[in-house]
Write a protein that holds these residues in place. Structure first.
Motif, PDB file in Angstrom:
ATOM      1  N   THR A   3      90.182  34.735  64.345  1.00  0.00           N
ATOM      2  CA  THR A   3      89.575  34.927  65.679  1.00  0.00           C
ATOM      3  C   THR A   3      90.212  34.173  66.477  1.00  0.00           C
ATOM      4  O   THR A   3      90.554  34.358  67.772  1.00  0.00           O
ATOM      5  CB  THR A   3      87.965  34.619  65.538  1.00  0.00           C
ATOM      6  OG1 THR A   3      87.516  35.681  64.686  1.00  0.00           O
ATOM      7  CG2 THR A   3      87.264  35.073  66.876  1.00  0.00           C
ATOM      8  N   ALA A   4      90.691  32.781  66.404  1.00  0.00           N
ATOM      9  CA  ALA A   4      91.010  31.846  67.026  1.00  0.00           C
ATOM     10  C   ALA A   4      92.651  32.390  67.336  1.00  0.00           C
ATOM     11  O   ALA A   4      93.108  32.460  68.691  1.00  0.00           O
ATOM     12  CB  ALA A   4      91.377  30.551  66.223  1.00  0.00           C
ATOM     13  N   LEU A   5      93.200  33.063  66.670  1.00  0.00           N
ATOM     14  CA  LEU A   5      94.584  33.599  67.019  1.00  0.00           C
ATOM     15  C   LEU A   5      94.563  34.752  68.041  1.00  0.00           C
ATOM     16  O   LEU A   5      95.314  34.827  68.902  1.00  0.00           O
ATOM     17  CB  LEU A   5      95.362  34.020  65.530  1.00  0.00           C
ATOM     18  CG  LEU A   5      95.663  32.774  64.784  1.00  0.00           C
ATOM     19  CD1 LEU A   5      96.285  33.611  63.418  1.00  0.00           C
ATOM     20  CD2 LEU A   5      96.947  32.072  65.366  1.00  0.00           C
ATOM     21  N   ILE A   6      93.568  35.603  67.787  1.00  0.00           N
ATOM     22  CA  ILE A   6      93.393  36.742  68.898  1.00  0.00           C
ATOM     23  C   ILE A   6      92.484  36.450  70.030  1.00  0.00           C
ATOM     24  O   ILE A   6      92.260  37.380  70.608  1.00  0.00           O
ATOM     25  CB  ILE A   6      93.246  38.077  67.961  1.00  0.00           C
ATOM     26  CG1 ILE A   6      91.492  37.942  67.671  1.00  0.00           C
ATOM     27  CG2 ILE A   6      94.095  38.288  66.869  1.00  0.00           C
ATOM     28  CD1 ILE A   6      90.904  39.137  67.086  1.00  0.00           C
ATOM     29  N   PHE A   7      92.062  35.372  70.041  1.00  0.00           N
ATOM     30  CA  PHE A   7      90.967  34.915  70.960  1.00  0.00           C
ATOM     31  C   PHE A   7      91.582  35.318  72.463  1.00  0.00           C
ATOM     32  O   PHE A   7      90.879  35.943  73.375  1.00  0.00           O
ATOM     33  CB  PHE A   7      90.696  33.663  71.106  1.00  0.00           C
ATOM     34  CG  PHE A   7      89.689  33.457  72.124  1.00  0.00           C
ATOM     35  CD1 PHE A   7      88.204  33.558  71.800  1.00  0.00           C
ATOM     36  CD2 PHE A   7      90.044  32.535  73.406  1.00  0.00           C
ATOM     37  CE1 PHE A   7      87.337  33.437  73.263  1.00  0.00           C
ATOM     38  CE2 PHE A   7      89.030  32.371  74.427  1.00  0.00           C
ATOM     39  CZ  PHE A   7      87.839  32.494  74.171  1.00  0.00           C
ATOM     40  N   PRO A   8      92.826  35.091  72.867  1.00  0.00           N
ATOM     41  CA  PRO A   8      93.419  35.284  74.278  1.00  0.00           C
ATOM     42  C   PRO A   8      93.478  36.832  74.448  1.00  0.00           C
ATOM     43  O   PRO A   8      92.964  37.316  75.497  1.00  0.00           O
ATOM     44  CB  PRO A   8      94.961  34.732  74.120  1.00  0.00           C
ATOM     45  CG  PRO A   8      94.782  33.593  73.084  1.00  0.00           C
ATOM     46  CD  PRO A   8      93.867  34.085  72.024  1.00  0.00           C
ATOM     47  N   LEU A   9      93.735  37.671  73.337  1.00  0.00           N
ATOM     48  CA  LEU A   9      93.533  39.122  73.380  1.00  0.00           C
ATOM     49  C   LEU A   9      92.084  39.522  73.786  1.00  0.00           C
ATOM     50  O   LEU A   9      91.812  40.352  74.732  1.00  0.00           O
ATOM     51  CB  LEU A   9      94.301  39.919  72.242  1.00  0.00           C
ATOM     52  CG  LEU A   9      94.060  41.237  72.271  1.00  0.00           C
ATOM     53  CD1 LEU A   9      94.764  41.884  73.485  1.00  0.00           C
ATOM     54  CD2 LEU A   9      94.535  41.840  70.782  1.00  0.00           C
ATOM     55  N   LEU A  10      91.286  39.040  72.882  1.00  0.00           N
ATOM     56  CA  LEU A  10      89.745  39.365  73.069  1.00  0.00           C
ATOM     57  C   LEU A  10      89.362  38.912  74.660  1.00  0.00           C
ATOM     58  O   LEU A  10      88.698  39.754  75.347  1.00  0.00           O
ATOM     59  CB  LEU A  10      88.937  38.731  72.167  1.00  0.00           C
ATOM     60  CG  LEU A  10      89.193  38.965  70.761  1.00  0.00           C
ATOM     61  CD1 LEU A  10      88.261  38.191  69.810  1.00  0.00           C
ATOM     62  CD2 LEU A  10      89.160  40.395  70.454  1.00  0.00           C
ATOM     63  N   LEU A  11      89.618  37.789  75.151  1.00  0.00           N
ATOM     64  CA  LEU A  11      89.354  37.411  76.518  1.00  0.00           C
ATOM     65  C   LEU A  11      89.862  38.292  77.288  1.00  0.00           C
ATOM     66  O   LEU A  11      89.178  38.678  78.273  1.00  0.00           O
ATOM     67  CB  LEU A  11      89.704  35.906  76.779  1.00  0.00           C
ATOM     68  CG  LEU A  11      89.430  35.322  78.088  1.00  0.00           C
ATOM     69  CD1 LEU A  11      87.956  35.369  78.234  1.00  0.00           C
ATOM     70  CD2 LEU A  11      90.059  33.993  78.136  1.00  0.00           C
ATOM     71  N   LEU A  12      91.098  38.896  77.484  1.00  0.00           N
ATOM     72  CA  LEU A  12      91.778  39.693  78.243  1.00  0.00           C
ATOM     73  C   LEU A  12      91.287  40.871  78.241  1.00  0.00           C
ATOM     74  O   LEU A  12      90.907  41.656  79.328  1.00  0.00           O
ATOM     75  CB  LEU A  12      93.372  39.828  78.086  1.00  0.00           C
ATOM     76  CG  LEU A  12      94.213  38.701  78.134  1.00  0.00           C
ATOM     77  CD1 LEU A  12      95.616  38.814  77.784  1.00  0.00           C
ATOM     78  CD2 LEU A  12      94.339  38.236  79.946  1.00  0.00           C
ATOM     79  N   GLN A  13      90.843  41.382  77.060  1.00  0.00           N
ATOM     80  CA  GLN A  13      90.105  42.720  76.857  1.00  0.00           C
ATOM     81  C   GLN A  13      88.705  42.624  77.696  1.00  0.00           C
ATOM     82  O   GLN A  13      88.177  43.440  78.371  1.00  0.00           O
ATOM     83  CB  GLN A  13      89.917  43.046  75.337  1.00  0.00           C
ATOM     84  CG  GLN A  13      91.327  43.559  74.999  1.00  0.00           C
ATOM     85  CD  GLN A  13      91.011  44.289  73.664  1.00  0.00           C
ATOM     86  OE1 GLN A  13      90.136  43.907  72.717  1.00  0.00           O
ATOM     87  NE2 GLN A  13      91.854  45.122  73.227  1.00  0.00           N
ATOM     88  N   ALA A  14      87.924  41.610  77.243  1.00  0.00           N
ATOM     89  CA  ALA A  14      86.812  41.412  78.097  1.00  0.00           C
ATOM     90  C   ALA A  14      86.738  41.180  79.537  1.00  0.00           C
ATOM     91  O   ALA A  14      85.830  42.053  80.191  1.00  0.00           O
ATOM     92  CB  ALA A  14      85.978  40.125  77.334  1.00  0.00           C
ATOM     93  N   PHE A 161      89.694  48.319  70.828  1.00  0.00           N
ATOM     94  CA  PHE A 161      89.938  47.419  69.803  1.00  0.00           C
ATOM     95  C   PHE A 161      91.131  46.448  70.109  1.00  0.00           C
ATOM     96  O   PHE A 161      91.763  46.728  70.671  1.00  0.00           O
ATOM     97  CB  PHE A 161      90.301  48.482  68.734  1.00  0.00           C
ATOM     98  CG  PHE A 161      90.718  47.738  67.277  1.00  0.00           C
ATOM     99  CD1 PHE A 161      89.788  47.532  66.367  1.00  0.00           C
ATOM    100  CD2 PHE A 161      91.991  47.103  66.911  1.00  0.00           C
ATOM    101  CE1 PHE A 161      90.172  46.793  65.179  1.00  0.00           C
ATOM    102  CE2 PHE A 161      92.349  46.469  65.911  1.00  0.00           C
ATOM    103  CZ  PHE A 161      91.377  46.177  64.902  1.00  0.00           C
ATOM    104  N   PRO A 162      90.835  45.334  69.401  1.00  0.00           N
ATOM    105  CA  PRO A 162      90.072  44.841  68.601  1.00  0.00           C
ATOM    106  C   PRO A 162      88.720  44.112  69.098  1.00  0.00           C
ATOM    107  O   PRO A 162      87.699  43.779  68.465  1.00  0.00           O
ATOM    108  CB  PRO A 162      90.695  43.546  67.914  1.00  0.00           C
ATOM    109  CG  PRO A 162      91.500  43.025  68.968  1.00  0.00           C
ATOM    110  CD  PRO A 162      92.104  44.364  69.867  1.00  0.00           C
ATOM    111  N   LEU A 163      88.388  44.222  70.424  1.00  0.00           N
ATOM    112  CA  LEU A 163      87.259  43.718  71.136  1.00  0.00           C
ATOM    113  C   LEU A 163      86.045  44.189  70.649  1.00  0.00           C
ATOM    114  O   LEU A 163      84.932  43.652  70.016  1.00  0.00           O
ATOM    115  CB  LEU A 163      87.295  43.797  72.646  1.00  0.00           C
ATOM    116  CG  LEU A 163      86.039  43.094  73.240  1.00  0.00           C
ATOM    117  CD1 LEU A 163      85.857  41.611  73.088  1.00  0.00           C
ATOM    118  CD2 LEU A 163      86.185  43.327  74.671  1.00  0.00           C
ATOM    119  N   ASN A 164      86.084  45.650  70.586  1.00  0.00           N
ATOM    120  CA  ASN A 164      84.920  46.241  69.928  1.00  0.00           C
ATOM    121  C   ASN A 164      84.545  45.891  68.305  1.00  0.00           C
ATOM    122  O   ASN A 164      83.356  45.807  68.040  1.00  0.00           O
ATOM    123  CB  ASN A 164      85.150  47.844  70.001  1.00  0.00           C
ATOM    124  CG  ASN A 164      86.349  48.365  68.894  1.00  0.00           C
ATOM    125  OD1 ASN A 164      86.931  47.686  68.597  1.00  0.00           O
ATOM    126  ND2 ASN A 164      86.121  49.563  68.651  1.00  0.00           N
TER     127      ASN A 164
END
Length: 233
Positions: A3-14, A161-164
């Motif tokens: 999760t920490a590694l993909i957090f920037p992507l999750l934040l951008l998607q959010a 995905f992967p935010l969902n």
């Protein structure tokens, strides 16, 4: 670690979802009233945008209208809707505390999606659920309380995905914590979402329920919780 590694992507998607997803208004219509004949049933519906009926244009098409119509087949329903887009479990506590004390037979609660997106901590969520149950028991006549489970957010079409996937896992975690928090509480039911989540069950924003989904939710609530208990008490 993942999760920490993909957090920037999750934040951008959010951020992208917040900027691009269609914002639907709460529907027009009455938020309290009477309907039906028979023994009186006092109903309170509280919670977030789903409780408020976002996704349809009229309250008659939303959970309040469809549920009260279903219950009115056997009861004189005295109902009240207190819901607002964006409500978290903490907001709901404040709203319940602000309401005047009164008696209800049943309470339907929809809350949790905004706790997922707002990253409410597990300990705070569990405490809030327990507090909500306590307020309803002590201030509103110990009603039968139906907590709608947090929906499977991984199935919201507007969330990529992967935010969902991440939000779906968080929603499932809150449901598990809700079960634990209410384990020792009497007169509490957790209603699991039993919908196929096909395109026709989602509103045009890809997140909120459609009229068809509200109908299924209302029927499931009435059949499995309200009418069953009334006929067997």
């Amino acid at each position: 670690m993942v999760t920490a590694l993909i957090f920037p992507l999750l934040l951008l998607q959010a951020i992208a979802v917040r900027l691009t997803v269609l914002r639907l208004p709460e529907p027009d219509g009455e938020r309290s009233g009477y309907c039906g004949d028979g023994s009186e049933l006092r109903l309170l519906i509280v919670g977030d945008s789903a409780a408020a009926g976002v996704g349809v244009t009229k309250q008659a098409q939303a959970i309040s209208g469809q549920l009260t119509t279903s219950l009115a087949e056997k009861h004189r329903v005295n109902w009240l809707l207190v819901a607002r887009t964006g409500f978290t479990s903490s907001d709901l506590i404040a709203e319940l505390n602000a309401l005047p004390s009164q008696q209800f037979n049943y309470v339907l609660i929809s809350v949790g999606v905004n706790d997922v997106t707002g990253l409410t901590r597990a300990k705070q969520w569990s405490k809030n659920i327990t507090t909500i149950a306590h307020i309803l028991k002590t201030k509103f006549g110990a009603p039968n309380v139906i907590f709608s489970g947090v929906p499977p957010m991984e199935k919201f079409k507007a969330i990529p995905f992967p935010l969902n996937f991440f939000l779906g896992k968080q929603a499932n975690k809150l449901n598990e914590l809700m079960i634990t928090a209410l384990a020792c509480e009497q007169k509490n039911t957790i209603l699991k979402f039993d919908l196929p989540f096909k395109p026709e069950y989602l509103a045009k924003d890809g997140i909120h329920p459609s009229e068809l989904a509200y109908s299924a939710w209302a029927q499931q609530t009435a059949n499995e919780c309200f009418l069953y208990k009334n006929e067997h008490t």
